[in-house]
Design a protein around this motif. Structure first.
Motif, PDB file in Angstrom:
ATOM      1  N   TYR A 307       0.827  -1.213   0.000  1.00 55.32           N
ATOM      2  CA  TYR A 307       0.000   0.000   0.000  1.00 55.32           C
ATOM      3  C   TYR A 307       0.862   1.264   0.000  1.00 55.32           C
ATOM      4  O   TYR A 307       0.639   2.189  -0.788  1.00 55.32           O
ATOM      5  N   TYR A 308       1.863   1.286   0.892  1.00 51.93           N
ATOM      6  CA  TYR A 308       2.666   2.510   1.006  1.00 51.93           C
ATOM      7  C   TYR A 308       3.699   2.655  -0.108  1.00 51.93           C
ATOM      8  O   TYR A 308       4.199   3.753  -0.330  1.00 51.93           O
ATOM      9  N   GLN A 309       3.968   1.580  -0.843  1.00 50.97           N
ATOM     10  CA  GLN A 309       4.862   1.709  -1.992  1.00 50.97           C
ATOM     11  C   GLN A 309       4.117   2.043  -3.276  1.00 50.97           C
ATOM     12  O   GLN A 309       4.609   2.823  -4.092  1.00 50.97           O
ATOM     13  N   PHE A 310       2.903   1.477  -3.444  1.00 52.06           N
ATOM     14  CA  PHE A 310       2.229   1.631  -4.727  1.00 52.06           C
ATOM     15  C   PHE A 310       0.955   2.492  -4.691  1.00 52.06           C
ATOM     16  O   PHE A 310       0.587   3.067  -5.701  1.00 52.06           O
ATOM     17  N   VAL A 311       0.299   2.570  -3.543  1.00 54.98           N
ATOM     18  CA  VAL A 311      -0.947   3.338  -3.481  1.00 54.98           C
ATOM     19  C   VAL A 311      -0.693   4.793  -3.097  1.00 54.98           C
ATOM     20  O   VAL A 311      -1.084   5.714  -3.819  1.00 54.98           O
ATOM     21  N   VAL A 312      -0.029   5.006  -1.970  1.00 56.46           N
ATOM     22  CA  VAL A 312       0.148   6.372  -1.466  1.00 56.46           C
ATOM     23  C   VAL A 312       0.844   7.297  -2.473  1.00 56.46           C
ATOM     24  O   VAL A 312       0.350   8.389  -2.744  1.00 56.46           O
ATOM     25  N   PRO A 313       1.976   6.883  -3.086  1.00 56.04           N
ATOM     26  CA  PRO A 313       2.622   7.802  -4.044  1.00 56.04           C
ATOM     27  C   PRO A 313       1.776   8.052  -5.295  1.00 56.04           C
ATOM     28  O   PRO A 313       2.002   9.027  -6.010  1.00 56.04           O
ATOM     29  N   ASN A 314       0.804   7.173  -5.570  1.00 55.48           N
ATOM     30  CA  ASN A 314      -0.012   7.292  -6.791  1.00 55.48           C
ATOM     31  C   ASN A 314      -1.457   7.684  -6.508  1.00 55.48           C
ATOM     32  O   ASN A 314      -2.320   7.540  -7.383  1.00 55.48           O
ATOM     33  N   ARG A 315      -1.695   8.187  -5.302  1.00 54.57           N
ATOM     34  CA  ARG A 315      -3.075   8.477  -4.905  1.00 54.57           C
ATOM     35  C   ARG A 315      -3.761   9.457  -5.858  1.00 54.57           C
ATOM     36  O   ARG A 315      -4.943   9.295  -6.205  1.00 54.57           O
ATOM     37  N   SER A 316      -3.054  10.484  -6.319  1.00 55.80           N
ATOM     38  CA  SER A 316      -3.657  11.475  -7.229  1.00 55.80           C
ATOM     39  C   SER A 316      -4.124  10.817  -8.523  1.00 55.80           C
ATOM     40  O   SER A 316      -5.212  11.114  -9.032  1.00 55.80           O
ATOM     41  N   PHE A 317      -3.286   9.900  -9.041  1.00 54.05           N
ATOM     42  CA  PHE A 317      -3.676   9.199 -10.276  1.00 54.05           C
ATOM     43  C   PHE A 317      -4.887   8.297 -10.032  1.00 54.05           C
ATOM     44  O   PHE A 317      -5.777   8.191 -10.879  1.00 54.05           O
ATOM     45  N   ILE A 318      -4.902   7.630  -8.866  1.00 55.59           N
ATOM     46  CA  ILE A 318      -6.022   6.735  -8.543  1.00 55.59           C
ATOM     47  C   ILE A 318      -7.318   7.545  -8.435  1.00 55.59           C
ATOM     48  O   ILE A 318      -8.356   7.149  -8.972  1.00 55.59           O
ATOM     49  N   GLU A 319      -7.240   8.696  -7.771  1.00 57.47           N
ATOM     50  CA  GLU A 319      -8.425   9.551  -7.604  1.00 57.47           C
ATOM     51  C   GLU A 319      -8.971  10.017  -8.960  1.00 57.47           C
ATOM     52  O   GLU A 319     -10.179  10.188  -9.128  1.00 57.47           O
ATOM     53  N   LEU A 320      -8.077  10.222  -9.922  1.00 59.03           N
ATOM     54  CA  LEU A 320      -8.487  10.678 -11.261  1.00 59.03           C
ATOM     55  C   LEU A 320      -8.826   9.510 -12.203  1.00 59.03           C
ATOM     56  O   LEU A 320      -9.247   9.729 -13.333  1.00 59.03           O
ATOM     57  N   ARG A 323      -4.977   4.998 -15.084  1.00 54.83           N
ATOM     58  CA  ARG A 323      -4.342   3.697 -14.871  1.00 54.83           C
ATOM     59  C   ARG A 323      -2.893   3.648 -15.336  1.00 54.83           C
ATOM     60  O   ARG A 323      -2.075   2.950 -14.748  1.00 54.83           O
ATOM     61  N   LEU A 324      -2.586   4.367 -16.405  1.00 51.95           N
ATOM     62  CA  LEU A 324      -1.283   4.222 -17.053  1.00 51.95           C
ATOM     63  C   LEU A 324      -0.084   4.438 -16.123  1.00 51.95           C
ATOM     64  O   LEU A 324       0.818   3.593 -16.078  1.00 51.95           O
ATOM     65  N   PRO A 325      -0.027   5.545 -15.346  1.00 53.99           N
ATOM     66  CA  PRO A 325       1.150   5.729 -14.469  1.00 53.99           C
ATOM     67  C   PRO A 325       1.284   4.624 -13.421  1.00 53.99           C
ATOM     68  O   PRO A 325       2.398   4.240 -13.052  1.00 53.99           O
ATOM     69  N   ILE A 326       0.144   4.100 -12.971  1.00 55.41           N
ATOM     70  CA  ILE A 326       0.174   3.048 -11.943  1.00 55.41           C
ATOM     71  C   ILE A 326       0.637   1.732 -12.575  1.00 55.41           C
ATOM     72  O   ILE A 326       1.430   0.989 -11.986  1.00 55.41           O
ATOM     73  N   ASN A 331       4.734  -2.385 -13.356  1.00 55.44           N
ATOM     74  CA  ASN A 331       5.607  -3.100 -14.299  1.00 55.44           C
ATOM     75  C   ASN A 331       7.077  -2.908 -13.954  1.00 55.44           C
ATOM     76  O   ASN A 331       7.886  -3.821 -14.073  1.00 55.44           O
ATOM     77  N   ALA A 332       7.421  -1.691 -13.500  1.00 56.45           N
ATOM     78  CA  ALA A 332       8.821  -1.372 -13.218  1.00 56.45           C
ATOM     79  C   ALA A 332       9.294  -1.933 -11.877  1.00 56.45           C
ATOM     80  O   ALA A 332      10.455  -2.321 -11.733  1.00 56.45           O
ATOM     81  N   HIS A 333       8.395  -1.978 -10.883  1.00 51.06           N
ATOM     82  CA  HIS A 333       8.870  -2.240  -9.516  1.00 51.06           C
ATOM     83  C   HIS A 333       8.234  -3.428  -8.796  1.00 51.06           C
ATOM     84  O   HIS A 333       8.683  -3.779  -7.713  1.00 51.06           O
ATOM     85  N   PHE A 334       7.192  -4.047  -9.368  1.00 50.73           N
ATOM     86  CA  PHE A 334       6.509  -5.108  -8.620  1.00 50.73           C
ATOM     87  C   PHE A 334       7.417  -6.311  -8.370  1.00 50.73           C
ATOM     88  O   PHE A 334       7.454  -6.858  -7.266  1.00 50.73           O
ATOM     89  N   GLU A 336      10.653  -6.376  -8.131  1.00 55.98           N
ATOM     90  CA  GLU A 336      11.632  -5.965  -7.106  1.00 55.98           C
ATOM     91  C   GLU A 336      10.980  -5.965  -5.721  1.00 55.98           C
ATOM     92  O   GLU A 336      11.586  -6.383  -4.727  1.00 55.98           O
ATOM     93  N   TYR A 337       9.719  -5.518  -5.677  1.00 60.32           N
ATOM     94  CA  TYR A 337       8.964  -5.507  -4.410  1.00 60.32           C
ATOM     95  C   TYR A 337       8.797  -6.943  -3.883  1.00 60.32           C
ATOM     96  O   TYR A 337       9.044  -7.219  -2.706  1.00 60.32           O
ATOM     97  N   VAL A 338       8.396  -7.865  -4.768  1.00 57.73           N
ATOM     98  CA  VAL A 338       8.213  -9.266  -4.360  1.00 57.73           C
ATOM     99  C   VAL A 338       9.544  -9.855  -3.875  1.00 57.73           C
ATOM    100  O   VAL A 338       9.586 -10.618  -2.913  1.00 57.73           O
ATOM    101  N   SER A 339      10.648  -9.449  -4.512  1.00 56.24           N
ATOM    102  CA  SER A 339      11.953  -9.995  -4.118  1.00 56.24           C
ATOM    103  C   SER A 339      12.292  -9.632  -2.676  1.00 56.24           C
ATOM    104  O   SER A 339      12.905 -10.419  -1.954  1.00 56.24           O
ATOM    105  N   MET A 340      11.873  -8.427  -2.224  1.00 56.91           N
ATOM    106  CA  MET A 340      12.119  -8.035  -0.826  1.00 56.91           C
ATOM    107  C   MET A 340      11.304  -8.920   0.124  1.00 56.91           C
ATOM    108  O   MET A 340      11.772  -9.320   1.195  1.00 56.91           O
ATOM    109  N   LYS A 341      10.071  -9.221  -0.264  1.00 55.66           N
ATOM    110  CA  LYS A 341       9.228 -10.096   0.563  1.00 55.66           C
ATOM    111  C   LYS A 341       9.755 -11.542   0.535  1.00 55.66           C
ATOM    112  O   LYS A 341       9.673 -12.264   1.520  1.00 55.66           O
ATOM    113  N   TRP A 342      10.295 -11.937  -0.615  1.00 62.17           N
ATOM    114  CA  TRP A 342      10.895 -13.268  -0.763  1.00 62.17           C
ATOM    115  C   TRP A 342      12.063 -13.423   0.211  1.00 62.17           C
ATOM    116  O   TRP A 342      12.186 -14.443   0.887  1.00 62.17           O
ATOM    117  N   GLU A 343      12.892 -12.389   0.319  1.00 66.05           N
ATOM    118  CA  GLU A 343      14.012 -12.416   1.276  1.00 66.05           C
ATOM    119  C   GLU A 343      13.509 -12.672   2.696  1.00 66.05           C
ATOM    120  O   GLU A 343      14.052 -13.499   3.426  1.00 66.05           O
TER     121      GLU A 343
END
Length: 457
Positions: A307-320, A323-326, A331-334, A336-343
């Protein structure tokens, strides 16, 4: 959704309610963990389950009386002026043992501060003919009511159960996933069964994210705020701290600088978030947990981290509804995000477990400066490090959530780094690769997703 796990908790609850004398059972834990579902599975048709709300106390007693009237006819025909008269009336009508469950018990205490003292009196008299199960989502309040030595009900409970998130293997069972997909799903939903139910209703992870989290109308769009409302006074400050940590401020000094506050002002809110299970303190292997200089703060809960990595920084786009920026961020970071949880899952899998015939203690990360072969300082990091319980072996691990890696090269690099560690000289080094896929040039030391799932059963 299929009911999974909670075997130990269900057995404890059944045992407590079947004892010769009446029992007082306390169950608490953050919202959505399945406390109510677990209790209702254990209760019989002859028991009473009541879900409290935030209405005033007389209204709550009226509502409870109507529920009790299902097993004691006409119980609701009387008006009960206080809680003591109501509980004593139930006792008077009881001819064979049953269980009365008061769910969201803190809501009742908010309206009737005398309630814990009333229950203390009834419990101490040892005349109750029915079991009491008191359940709540406000971890702070439940702790204060039953585990604070100054509280009236301190020491009165026969069982106190704190429900924790469900472990990784059970999301695989609940959603019928393979090991790799189970890890990706767990990285988003964590061990919270209500989130699993929402995921089960959609055709794919992507569909579930857009439906439940990445939409202003999503069921979980405001979820962190709802969770904080149970236990935190300053929700704005709490959410701000979580946002900074979620976007990479992990040292106390960095968090303080972004909050524009002295570090000393943050020690209490950070400790509170750790106690609630939302944050964790990451300290290198072999370093005292109280060593603040080396400590890093990380979001412990997978859903909150997402939530704090993908929702909060993109809240303005979500409110509008953009979809594209999100989509680009995902695509760019998911991965990498899963790899941190995998660790984190790999460290949890090693901790206290038998790996290749050796039992290891608590697994942690290690990072720091060492002197390399040329006697020059070099920064090195290990994703997993654990000492065997007999202190003979040191497991060093590299975690990768990418396509096929070269096992021989990774192992050689792990051993090179490990041999530079001054404290590793007294151990037999055990290099382990935790990989998403089987490696090329496998040297027999790879642990794959299915192995991690099995270790965590």
């Amino acid at each position: 959704m299929k009911f999974v796990d909670r075997i130990d908790e269900a057995a404890r609850l059944k045992d407590a309610l079947a004892r010769e004398k009446s029992s007082l059972v306390v169950m608490y834990g953050r919202r959505r963990l399945g406390k109510s579902t677990l209790i209702k599975r254990v209760l019989s048709d002859n028991d009473v389950y009541f879900l409290a709300d935030r209405s005033e106390d007389q209204h709550q007693r009226t509502l409870l009386a109507k529920v009790i009237a299902q097993i004691f006819p006409d119980f609701d025909k009387l008006t009960y002026p206080d809680w003591e008269s109501m509980f004593r009336a139930v006792n008077y009508r009881t001819d064979k043992r049953f269980t009365l469950c008061l769910d969201e018990f803190p809501y009742l205490v908010e309206q009737s501060s005398e309630l814990p003292s009333v229950l203390q009196k009834l419990v101490d008299e040892k005349q109750l003919k029915y079991n009491l199960v008191l359940c709540g989502s406000s971890q702070n309040m439940m702790y204060g009511l039953f585990l604070d030595s100054t509280a009236p009900l301190y020491g009165r409970a026969d069982e106190i159960m704190k429900l924790a998130p469900i472990r990784l293997p059970y999301i695989q069972e609940a959603l019928s996933l393979d090991a790799m997909n189970a890890i990706e799903e767990y990285a988003v939903w964590g061990g919270v069964p209500r989130y699993w139910e929402l995921r089960e209703n959609r055709s794919s992870l992507d569909d579930a994210l857009w439906r439940n989290i990445l939409s202003v109308n999503g069921t979980l769009y405001e979820e962190p705020i709802k969770l904080f409302q149970d236990d935190v006074k300053d929700i704005v400050k709490t959410s701000t701290i979580m946002s900074y940590i979620g976007t990479g401020a992990n040292r106390l000094s960095e968090i303080a600088a972004r909050c524009n506050e002295p570090a000393t002002n943050l020690s209490r809110p950070l400790k509170k978030l750790i106690d609630l299970g939302f944050l964790e303190k990451d300290v290198p292997f072999g370093i005292d947990e109280k060593n603040a200089k080396k400590s890093l703060y990380k979001i412990a809960d997978p859903f909150m981290a997402f939530y704090y990595q993908f929702v909060v920084p993109n809240r303005s786009f979500i409110e509008l509804g953009r979809r594209l920026p999100i989509e680009q961020a995902l695509n760019a970071h998911f991965s990498e995000y899963v790899s941190m949880k995998w660790e984190k899952l790999c460290r949890d899998a090693v901790t206290g477990n038998l790996v290749n015939g050796v039992v290891y203690g608590k697994a942690k990360r290690w990072w720091g400066t060492v002197f390399n072969e040329d006697k020059k300082p070099e920064q090195v990091e290990f994703d997993v490090m654990a000492e065997s319980l007999d202190k003979k072996y040191l497991l060093v691990g590299e975690c990768k959530w990418t396509t096929r890696e070269n096992g021989k090269q990774l192992t050689a690099e792990l051993l090179r780094k490990a041999n530079m560690l001054p404290f590793a000289k007294n151990y037999t080094i055990v290099p382990i690769l935790f990989l998403k896929n089987a490696p090329k040039d496998d040297v027999g030391n790879a642990i794959l997703p299915e192995n991690v799932v099995e270790l965590m059963r």
